[in-house]
Structures are given as C-alpha cells and as structure tokens.
Design an enzyme around this catalytic site. Structure first.
Site, PDB file in Angstrom:
ATOM      1  N   LYS A  10       0.848  -1.195   0.000  1.00 44.44           N
ATOM      2  CA  LYS A  10       0.000   0.000   0.000  1.00 44.44           C
ATOM      3  C   LYS A  10       0.884   1.246   0.000  1.00 44.44           C
ATOM      4  O   LYS A  10       2.035   1.214   0.476  1.00 44.44           O
ATOM      5  CB  LYS A  10      -0.958   0.010   1.203  1.00 44.44           C
ATOM      6  CG  LYS A  10      -0.291   0.042   2.593  1.00 44.44           C
ATOM      7  CD  LYS A  10      -0.041   1.424   3.154  1.00 44.44           C
ATOM      8  CE  LYS A  10       0.738   1.377   4.464  1.00 44.44           C
ATOM      9  NZ  LYS A  10       1.227   2.650   4.944  1.00 44.44           N
ATOM     10  N   ASP A 136      -3.436  -1.126   9.664  1.00 45.46           N
ATOM     11  CA  ASP A 136      -3.447  -1.146   8.192  1.00 45.46           C
ATOM     12  C   ASP A 136      -4.154  -2.383   7.627  1.00 45.46           C
ATOM     13  O   ASP A 136      -4.396  -2.450   6.419  1.00 45.46           O
ATOM     14  CB  ASP A 136      -2.008  -1.127   7.639  1.00 45.46           C
ATOM     15  CG  ASP A 136      -1.422   0.273   7.627  1.00 45.46           C
ATOM     16  OD1 ASP A 136      -2.199   1.248   7.664  1.00 45.46           O
ATOM     17  OD2 ASP A 136      -0.183   0.386   7.582  1.00 45.46           O
TER      18      ASP A 136
HETATM   19  P1  ATP Z   1       3.353  -0.563   8.991  1.00 45.27           P
HETATM   20  O1  ATP Z   1       3.523   0.806   8.422  1.00 45.27           O
HETATM   21  O2  ATP Z   1       1.950  -1.110   8.903  1.00 45.27           O
HETATM   22  O3  ATP Z   1       3.981  -0.772  10.334  1.00 45.27           O
HETATM   23  P2  ATP Z   1       5.568  -1.505   7.467  1.00 45.27           P
HETATM   24  O4  ATP Z   1       5.493  -1.659   5.992  1.00 45.27           O
HETATM   25  O5  ATP Z   1       6.293  -0.298   7.942  1.00 45.27           O
HETATM   26  O6  ATP Z   1       4.108  -1.537   8.015  1.00 45.27           O
HETATM   27  P3  ATP Z   1       6.124  -4.316   7.779  1.00 45.27           P
HETATM   28  O7  ATP Z   1       6.841  -4.639   6.516  1.00 45.27           O
HETATM   29  O8  ATP Z   1       4.721  -4.767   7.901  1.00 45.27           O
HETATM   30  O9  ATP Z   1       6.228  -2.755   8.098  1.00 45.27           O
HETATM   31  O10 ATP Z   1       7.032  -4.866   8.978  1.00 45.27           O
HETATM   32  C1  ATP Z   1       6.974  -4.332  10.266  1.00 45.27           C
HETATM   33  C2  ATP Z   1       7.424  -5.397  11.268  1.00 45.27           C
HETATM   34  O11 ATP Z   1       6.495  -6.471  11.252  1.00 45.27           O
HETATM   35  C3  ATP Z   1       8.785  -5.997  10.989  1.00 45.27           C
HETATM   36  O12 ATP Z   1       9.577  -5.750  12.112  1.00 45.27           O
HETATM   37  C4  ATP Z   1       8.567  -7.486  10.809  1.00 45.27           C
HETATM   38  O13 ATP Z   1       9.482  -8.276  11.533  1.00 45.27           O
HETATM   39  C5  ATP Z   1       7.159  -7.728  11.358  1.00 45.27           C
HETATM   40  N1  ATP Z   1       6.378  -8.691  10.551  1.00 45.27           N
HETATM   41  C6  ATP Z   1       5.520  -9.594  11.031  1.00 45.27           C
HETATM   42  N2  ATP Z   1       4.955 -10.298  10.048  1.00 45.27           N
HETATM   43  C7  ATP Z   1       5.472  -9.855   8.893  1.00 45.27           C
HETATM   44  C8  ATP Z   1       5.246 -10.208   7.527  1.00 45.27           C
HETATM   45  N3  ATP Z   1       4.410 -11.179   7.157  1.00 45.27           N
HETATM   46  N4  ATP Z   1       5.913  -9.499   6.601  1.00 45.27           N
HETATM   47  C9  ATP Z   1       6.749  -8.496   6.977  1.00 45.27           C
HETATM   48  N5  ATP Z   1       7.002  -8.141   8.248  1.00 45.27           N
HETATM   49  C10 ATP Z   1       6.356  -8.805   9.211  1.00 45.27           C
END
Ligand code: ATP
EC number: 2.7.1.148
Length: 288
Positions: A10, A136
């Site tokens: 997203k 999210d």
């Molecule tokens: P948000 O802004 O919603 O926090 P993001 O894109 O910044 O999302 P993600 O890639 O979702 O961050 O990862 C955030 C944390 O979630 C990481 O520290 C990771 O270890 C953990 N995590 C748990 N499950 C997953 C997954 N399926 N894919 C990626 N990261 C995951």
C-alpha cells in the site's frame, strides 16, 4: 485444498492525523492505494491443528510474531476451526518500509482462509476482525484505492485513480512505526493534506489537482531521524517527478509522474545511487 492470494503493497497518497483518542490511538484521515509490487501468499489446508508459516526471507519471524500467523489464529479461534494451515509467503515488499507488507500478508490470509474454510464473511467483516492485528489490515483486506478514517477501520473505496506512474524508493534504513507515532502531536502539525481537494481530484480524474493536495503529516518526524528522506524526495522532483512524498511512517518515498518515459528516466537516475527502486502503477480494480 490450496490457493494463492496476492498481497499488494500500500501507498499513502495522503496521511493525516486529526486528533488522538483517549486510548492513545489516532483518528486517521488517509487516502491509500495499492501498487503492483506484491507478496504472494500460498495457503494449504492441513488436518492437523497447527498454523505453520514459512517465508522466503530468512530474517522474518515465522511464529506468532508474524502478522500472517496472527490472522490465521484469529480466524481459527473466532470460528472454532479444528484444522490448520500451512502459509508460505513469497516476500517481495520491502520490510518495515511504510508499505504495509506485514498487514497485507495478514489480510491475504484473512481473504484466503475465508474462502478455504467457507466462512462466507464480507470484506467489511474481515476488516473488522483484522483491525486487532494492525491498523493497516482493514485497508489491506480491500487493497483498492480508498479513504481510510477512524482508527484505520472505516474504509470507503473510491474507484480507480487517473493514470500515472510511481517511482518507489526504499532507503536502506528500517523505521519503527510505533516510535514515529509516539512523537506525533496533532496540535503541532503544520503541513496537512487537503483531503477534500484530493478526493475531488480523484473523482475528476485530475492528476494535477490530486498531487497538489497530497501530504503526509509524519514526514517531518521521520525525516528528523533519517534526513535522507528529504534528500531523496528532492532528487525525485529534480529528476522530473511532479510530486514526491513519503509513504506511511517511512522511510519509503515515491515520485509521481504521468508520462511513462519520464518515469523510466527517474527510475534509471534513482537506481544509480539507490539499491531498492521500483517503477510501479496503482492497481486498477480489474487487476484484483
Ligand atoms: P506498517 O507501516 O503497517 O507498520 P511496514 O510496511 O512499515 O508496516 P512491515 O513490513 O509490515 O512494516 O514490517 C513491520 C514489522 O512487522 C517488521 O519488524 C517485521 O518483523 C514484522 N512482521 C511480522 N509479520 C510480517 C510479515 N508477514 N511481513 C513483513 N514483516 C512482518
């Protein structure tokens, strides 16, 4: 029985925090879209009661810390399902990037198990269940351009965006969303998106009006910790992007432009000094 669900990244076309609820959560007003950069989540049912998660990236947790695992367990308990599933995530979305990768994987599991377990839940019902995993997840259940309000749980689909390209750049730092949100004070926000104007731009398929109204109130907070964000946004506009912005709590930034040839030039220029650069488009509804 088995299926594969696409879990798209997203992007926040806008991100605004109107006020803080008494429980500490924010009242969001965001316009989000999904792009053609995606994880692929394969779900295989098994008779044994375990939920097993495997990912293509060795450093990701495969236990209850994985949001995909949490999604499966939540549905299992909610509907008293006795069997289990193997969830294999082919990861392409950069992690901890502001692209909602974990949330999208969790939403893909909710959609997939809803089918495989014949639960017959609507997207709104899946979104409601998903909110307890991450704010999210409700949006990611829909994964189509939408106005997102409330604590992330009110999703109003907006139809397709006008045509444009996005050059998405992930700097080599990881951002902790809770740490950024901890520093957010709604009374101190100076540069907010013009959400009504952005909505009008989408409705009129007017990309120029859209980009003029975009903003992300978390940018100054993340940029204070990682000044390369401002630098990369400046490079994107210097190379010809009509607008450059950060997604979510960062650190990923993106540049928008309407012409493919220009987007490709920006992509090539950014690739010269950044390792993770993607040339993508917002998904159209028919791509789902
Ligand atoms: P948000 O802004 O919603 O926090 P993001 O894109 O910044 O999302 P993600 O890639 O979702 O961050 O990862 C955030 C944390 O979630 C990481 O520290 C990771 O270890 C953990 N995590 C748990 N499950 C997953 C997954 N399926 N894919 C990626 N990261 C995951």
């Amino acid at each position: 029985m088995q299926l594969i669900e696409k879990a798209p990244a997203k992007i926040n076309l806008s991100l605004d925090a109107l006020y803080q609820h008494t429980d500490g959560e924010f009242e969001w007003q965001m316009i989000m879209t999904s792009i053609d950069l995606a994880d692929y989540v394969q779900i295989t049912l098994q008779d044994s009661p375990q939920i097993e998660v495997r990912t293509s990236k060795g450093y990701l947790p495969e236990d209850k810390r994985n949001l995909a695992y949490q999604a499966a367990q939540l549905l299992r308990h909610h509907f008293d399902i006795k069997t289990g599933a193997i969830i294999e995530i082919d990861k392409h979305i950069p992690v901890a990037a502001g692209l909602g990768g974990g949330s999208s994987d969790a939403a893909a599991v909710l959609r997939g198990l809803n089918q495989l377990w014949h639960l017959g839940l609507t997207k709104a019902e899946l979104a409601h269940i998903g909110l307890s995993i991450d704010s999210d997840v409700p949006y990611c259940v829909y994964s189509e351009t939408a106005l997102v309000t409330g604590k992330g749980d009110q999703i109003q689909p907006l139809g397709d965006l006008p045509n444009f390209w996005m050059v998405v750049v992930k700097p080599e730092v990881s951002v902790s969303t809770p740490r950024i949100l901890h520093a957010l004070n709604c009374d101190q926000i100076t540069d907010r998106p013009q959400t009504d104007r952005l909505l009008a731009g989408i409705q009129q398929q007017d990309a120029q009006q859209m980009t003029a109204a975009m903003a992300n109130v978390l940018t100054p907070i993340t940029n204070q910790r990682y000044p390369q964000i401002d630098y990369l946004m400046q490079r994107l506009t210097a190379f010809g992007a009509e607008k450059a912005q950060m997604s979510g709590s960062g650190p990923t930034v993106f540049g928008i432009c309407r012409q493919y040839s220009r987007a490709q030039r920006i992509y090539n220029s950014m690739s010269g000094f950044c390792r993770e650069v993607y040339l993508v488009q917002p998904l159209k509804n028919k791509n789902h």
